[in-house]
Design a protein around this motif. Structure first.
Motif, PDB file in Angstrom:
ATOM      1  N   GLU A 459      -4.851   1.484  11.773  1.00  0.00           N
ATOM      2  CA  GLU A 459      -4.163   0.967  10.598  1.00  0.00           C
ATOM      3  C   GLU A 459      -3.872   2.085   9.607  1.00  0.00           C
ATOM      4  O   GLU A 459      -4.522   3.133   9.618  1.00  0.00           O
ATOM      5  N   GLY A 460      -2.928   1.838   8.714  1.00  0.00           N
ATOM      6  CA  GLY A 460      -2.647   2.736   7.614  1.00  0.00           C
ATOM      7  C   GLY A 460      -2.063   1.972   6.453  1.00  0.00           C
ATOM      8  O   GLY A 460      -1.488   0.889   6.629  1.00  0.00           O
ATOM      9  N   TYR A 461      -2.207   2.537   5.256  1.00  0.00           N
ATOM     10  CA  TYR A 461      -1.730   1.868   4.043  1.00  0.00           C
ATOM     11  C   TYR A 461      -1.276   2.945   3.064  1.00  0.00           C
ATOM     12  O   TYR A 461      -1.894   4.014   2.970  1.00  0.00           O
ATOM     13  N   ALA A 462      -0.197   2.677   2.318  1.00  0.00           N
ATOM     14  CA  ALA A 462       0.310   3.691   1.398  1.00  0.00           C
ATOM     15  C   ALA A 462       1.138   3.080   0.290  1.00  0.00           C
ATOM     16  O   ALA A 462       1.793   2.047   0.468  1.00  0.00           O
ATOM     17  N   LEU A 463       1.120   3.734  -0.875  1.00  0.00           N
ATOM     18  CA  LEU A 463       2.127   3.497  -1.896  1.00  0.00           C
ATOM     19  C   LEU A 463       3.451   4.056  -1.387  1.00  0.00           C
ATOM     20  O   LEU A 463       3.503   5.168  -0.869  1.00  0.00           O
ATOM     21  N   THR A 464       4.516   3.297  -1.531  1.00  0.00           N
ATOM     22  CA  THR A 464       5.790   3.660  -0.914  1.00  0.00           C
ATOM     23  C   THR A 464       6.930   3.390  -1.887  1.00  0.00           C
ATOM     24  O   THR A 464       6.785   2.620  -2.840  1.00  0.00           O
TER      25      THR A 464
END
Length: 540
Positions: A459-464
């Motif tokens: 998994e990964g998560y980011a401000l975009t």
């Protein structure tokens, strides 16, 4: 194996006069013996109980074993300020440990999480007696792989850990009413306030923990270098202790563990072991899956062999430095390096990939005429975690129902024609259009078995923001069997793991409930949107 002398307790003084208390186990033999040291933030009495054999087991293998309360914890004096004294206090403790009667002057350290990162902070002080470290499940650059993830604030994990540490600090300071309130908050964690990152027990967290400082200090601030092992790479490389890094495919700190391996391995003997585990326990049952007897931890035995080599000059057979657990074949695989070539796979659909899990396709060729795929976040019912590194329970939990939500895009390969090994880290590259100034992006790569169960792998998560964006995902090692499929799932939230992005360009950390709005983005399917997968070529 050695019989042991009775455990004893000793106190040492740091360079600024603070008393640190430790329990010591010694072999009953002539010696001298090398020293194994763990510096605990949770009280030395907990010792090695979460993931390792007890201290007596290590001592019986011919080591003086020390379990120490760090500054401001347990019976040690001073104030506990998260990570800020671990470098100098650690170096002072290593020098003291090396000078103990019957010590041979060689010191090794082990421990996981806080007890892992503090080893590398101490190594950055270049204590001459420190010959080997075994950090497990660690942060390396804390504003990138612990306090934040790709600019996003891991609200649930940060709040949960800070509440635990604050409760213990309150207890040690005799504020038992605060301890009880923090304990109660930990058992019913709520993110339902007007500002979700500000809980009802905010005042107690500000008084007794690091939470508000971490929340209010943005990535890139000089503060993070002060408490991060990464900022001490030059000094650690000059000391060049042997390093054994231990991680888990579903551990929240896996990015830090892998980055530490990449940074340290060019400079010193470095080995990496990654099992199929979450933060703890380290066993065969993870999520909904029993991955077999081979997954039951042998880290104790691995550490003894490692420390024997570097603290006792015992010979050890040559081996590849990277040992990864294959979650498909349910066995360990050895590799000469962590790196692998990345092969692109392209998502495409008819525009209904968020409505019908059969619509989105993930394939080796791009579809330049494929329509954009729309994705909407409704803050009233945000998508949340399911297994993986962010869910509770974590690990390979079937996320088929989550993927069926209309606020989750899915792209799935055709059934594989033959077994294929996927081993390494994954990267998603996305071309996104939106009228909104900012949004969050969550990506999950899953394995779909022949029974249709969808088990998260990375998994990964980011401000975009609109435009071209790259999203690093965690790593994995899995042999996908013929007939199985791989799936990419995308959403604009993973609440309450992370706060809701309001879509205005304002920080999700400070955003209030009334500022949250429905957000829609469009993924341009084509050459600018793809997934980089570390396929390993195998003989067939």
């Amino acid at each position: 194996m050695f019989a042991l002398k009775p455990r004893r307790t000793e106190t040492m003084q740091t360079r600024d006069g603070v008393s640190l208390v430790a329990d010591i186990w010694e072999p009953d033999g002539d010696g001298p013996f090398p020293v194994l040291l763990m510096r605990q933030a949770y009280g030395r009495k907990i010792g090695t109980s979460l993931c390792y054999a007890p201290p007596e087991w290590y001592a019986s293998h011919g080591y003086i074993v020390i379990m120490q309360d760090v500054r401001g914890r347990g019976d040690s004096g001073g104030e506990f300020v998260l990570f800020e004294y671990e470098a100098t206090d650690g170096a002072d403790t290593i020098a003291w440990a090396a000078s103990l009667p019957r010590s041979n002057g060689h010191v090794g350290m082990f421990g996981f999480s806080f007890q892992g990162s503090n080893q590398l902070l101490a190594a950055g002080e270049k204590p001459a007696a420190l010959k080997a470290v075994a950090p497990a499940m660690i942060g390396w650059q804390l504003d990138q792989d612990w306090a934040y993830e790709n600019g996003a604030f891991p609200m649930r994990a940060n709040l949960g850990w800070a509440t635990q540490l604050a409760a213990e600090t309150a207890r040690l300071q005799g504020d038992y009413e605060a301890q009880q309130a923090l304990f109660a908050a930990s058992r019913g964690m709520s993110f339902n306030g007007r500002q979700p990152t500000v809980p009802a027990h905010e005042a107690l967290l500000a008084k007794y923990s690091h939470y508000t400082r971490w929340r209010e200090t943005p990535p890139g601030d000089a503060y993070w270098d002060k408490i991060s092992p990464a900022s001490r790479l030059t000094e650690i490389a000059e000391l060049a202790p042997a390093v054994l890094l231990i991680g888990g495919w579903y551990d929240s700190h896996l990015p830090g563990t892998l980055e530490a391996y990449r940074a340290l391995s060019p400079h010193m003997p470095t080995r990496l072991i990654v099992g199929p585990w979450s933060h703890f326990p380290w066993d065969r049952n993870i999520g909904d899956v029993d991955v077999g007897e081979a997954a039951i931890t042998d880290i104790d035995q691995q550490q003894i062999a490692f420390f024997d080599q570097y603290l006792k000059a015992a010979p050890i057979p040559d081996a590849n430095p990277v040992r990864l657990f294959d979650m498909g074949a349910c066995c360990w695989q050895d590799f000469p390096t962590l790196s692998a070539g990345k092969v692109p796979s392209y998502p495409a659909g008819t525009g209904r990939s968020a409505i019908d899990t059969r619509d989105g396709i993930l394939s080796a060729s791009t579809a330049p005429t494929a329509p954009s795929e729309s994705l909407t976040l409704d803050p009233w019912r945000p998508s949340g975690p399911c297994g993986g590194s962010f869910g509770f329970p974590g690990g390979p939990v079937d996320r088929a129902r989550t993927d069926a939500r209309s606020d989750v895009l899915t792209f799935t390969t055709l059934p594989l024609e033959f077994d294929q090994l996927l081993a390494g880290t994954i990267t998603g590259c996305f071309e996104i259009e939106s009228e909104y100034a900012g949004f969050d992006l969550y990506a999950c790569v899953s394995r779909i078995d022949q029974n249709g169960k969808v088990h998260p792998l990375a998994e990964g998560y980011a401000l975009t923001a609109p435009g071209q964006t790259s999203l690093p995902l965690r790593g994995t090692c899995v042999t996908l069997k013929a007939g199985e499929r791989l799936r990419l799932s995308l959403s604009l939230s993973c609440f309450p793991v992370f706060p809701i992005n309001p879509g205005t360009g304002a920080s999700p950390i400070t955003a209030t409930l009334d500022q949250q709005q429905v957000t829609t983005v469009h993924f341009k399917c084509g050459s600018g949107t793809y997934l980089l997968l570390p396929w390993i070529k195998q003989e067939r």
